[in-house]
Design an enzyme around this catalytic site. Structure first.
Site, PDB file in Angstrom:
ATOM      1  N   GLU A  82       0.849  -1.079  -0.147  1.00  0.00           N
ATOM      2  CA  GLU A  82      -0.049  -0.048   0.014  1.00  0.00           C
ATOM      3  C   GLU A  82       0.967   1.186   0.058  1.00  0.00           C
ATOM      4  OE1 GLU A  82      -4.083  -0.769   2.618  1.00  0.00           O
ATOM      5  OE2 GLU A  82      -2.245  -0.492   3.678  1.00  0.00           O
ATOM      6  N   ILE A  83       0.407   2.216  -0.689  1.00  0.00           N
ATOM      7  CA  ILE A  83       0.851   3.611  -0.544  1.00  0.00           C
ATOM      8  C   ILE A  83      -0.213   4.384  -0.243  1.00  0.00           C
ATOM      9  CG2 ILE A  83       2.392   5.442  -1.541  1.00  0.00           C
ATOM     10  CD1 ILE A  83       3.942   3.318  -3.410  1.00  0.00           C
TER      11      ILE A  83
END
Ligand code: GDP
Ligand code: MN
Length: 335
Positions: free
Chosen positions: A235-236
């Site tokens: 995830e960013i």
């Protein structure tokens, strides 16, 4: 060859494609790794690759989190892997234990029954604490308070393409709140009542559901959950999004229902449905250019221009095996 990549870096940097460490406006962001003291081998595998593909050019700090204190062996092993700033945090006990309203006997029985049915991690209590922590608490950790964005990394994952730009700057400049690489369907046995709970939450909280929400991509033709989710081991994302009032209300609502313990709700579907309710499609980003592998799935760019600095096989991209990413892409095409 290291010389070539240095040259490429220099050229790109002259072209202004990179925002350097010292440059004003560098994003307040950190690499966040939840790990155990026993995860040294997995991180020895992952971090050198992550540094080589990306972070040696950007030097983003790492925040390691653990439910018990990290030992010296772990810390010194990590310090050998990067010149970036490292911090090591312990999770507050109240974020990694049963909340008061959970019926522990009922939770124990649910685990036993799920173990008997061979449901993946069905018998594990630590796994449930981990999922609950990632769903509702990591972004509240004191070590993350100074940051606006995070990149979640796990032991053993692989980064298979050079990343010559700063995804955090990309997120900030383009006003994105959630970035992913892989979508897959969830095992229904782990979340039998999650969708109904979310539907009820939506009914009761119409006023905080985004008018341009993206729930459509998660509904099948009958209107129920198609089980698709952003695979949250990558995830960013925006920490502010997760700290927002709407997301907190949602997490608290789920937490009160007890499904993290009575079932085995994963942080991936929980994050994904939160993203779907509260974010318009413009704020979600598919990082198709980031080569990423977490056993057994991967993302590998199909576009030949993006393939040049990769060591992965685009034919193995998980998006070719399930329809979830297509549902997401359709949403963007239906403008
Ligand atoms: P999977 O990807 O769903 O198979 O689950 P993982 O075993 O990879 O766990 C997800 C993340 O949580 C990884 O970063 C693990 O290192 C971390 N993790 C899982 N269980 C624990 C735990 O009991 N304690 C700590 N500190 N980290 C954990
Ligand atoms: Mn994992």
């Amino acid at each position: 060859c290291s010389k070539c990549s240095e040259t490429k870096t220099a050229v790109a940097s002259k072209q202004g494609r990179f925002t350097r460490n010292s440059a004003p406006g560098k994003v307040k962001a950190a690499i966040v790794i939840l790990a155990r003291n026993s995860d040294i081998d997995g991180l020895n595998h992952t971090i050198p690759m992550f540094e080589q593909r990306f972070n040696h050019k950007f030097n983003y700090p790492y925040v390691f989190l653990n439910d018990v204190p990290f030992n010296e062996r772990f810390k010194s092993a990590m310090r050998k892997l990067t010149t970036s700033k490292l911090s090591f945090g312990t999770v507050p006990t109240e974020h990694w234990s049963y909340p008061s309203w959970i019926n522990v006997t009922k939770a124990d029985e649910a685990r036993k029954s799920m173990e008997k049915r061979d449901i993946i991690y069905g018998g594990s209590l630590p796994y449930r604490h981990m999922c609950r922590y990632n769903s509702g608490f990591f972004f509240r950790h004191p070590l993350l308070q100074e940051y606006d964005y995070y990149w979640r990394v796990e032991p053993w994952v692989e980064f298979t393409c050079d990343i010559d730009y700063d995804p955090f700057v990309f997120m900030k400049t383009n006003n994105k709140d959630y970035g992913f690489t892989i979508m897959v369907p969830e095992y229904i046995e782990t979340i039998p009542t999650l969708w109904d709970t979310v539907e009820k939450f939506i009914e009761e909280h119409q006023q905080i559901i985004h008018p341009k929400n993206t729930l459509k991509m998660f509904r099948n033709d009958q209107g129920s959950y198609n089980l698709c989710h952003f695979w949250s081991n990558f995830e960013i994302g925006s920490l502010r999004f997760f700290r927002s009032g709407a997301y907190s209300k949602y997490f608290d609502y789920l937490d009160k229902k007890g499904g993290f313990f009575y079932e085995r709700w994963g942080d991936a579907p929980v994050h994904s449905l939160g993203v779907a309710m509260f974010l318009p499609r413009e704020k979600i980003h598919y990082f198709e250019d980031i080569g990423y592998f977490h056993n057994p799935f991967q993302n590998c760019p199909a576009n030949p221009a993006l393939q040049l600095r990769c060591s992965c096989n685009p034919k193995k991209s998980e998006s070719l095996n399930n329809d979830c990413l297509n549902r997401y892409l359709e949403l963007y095409r239906s403008r």
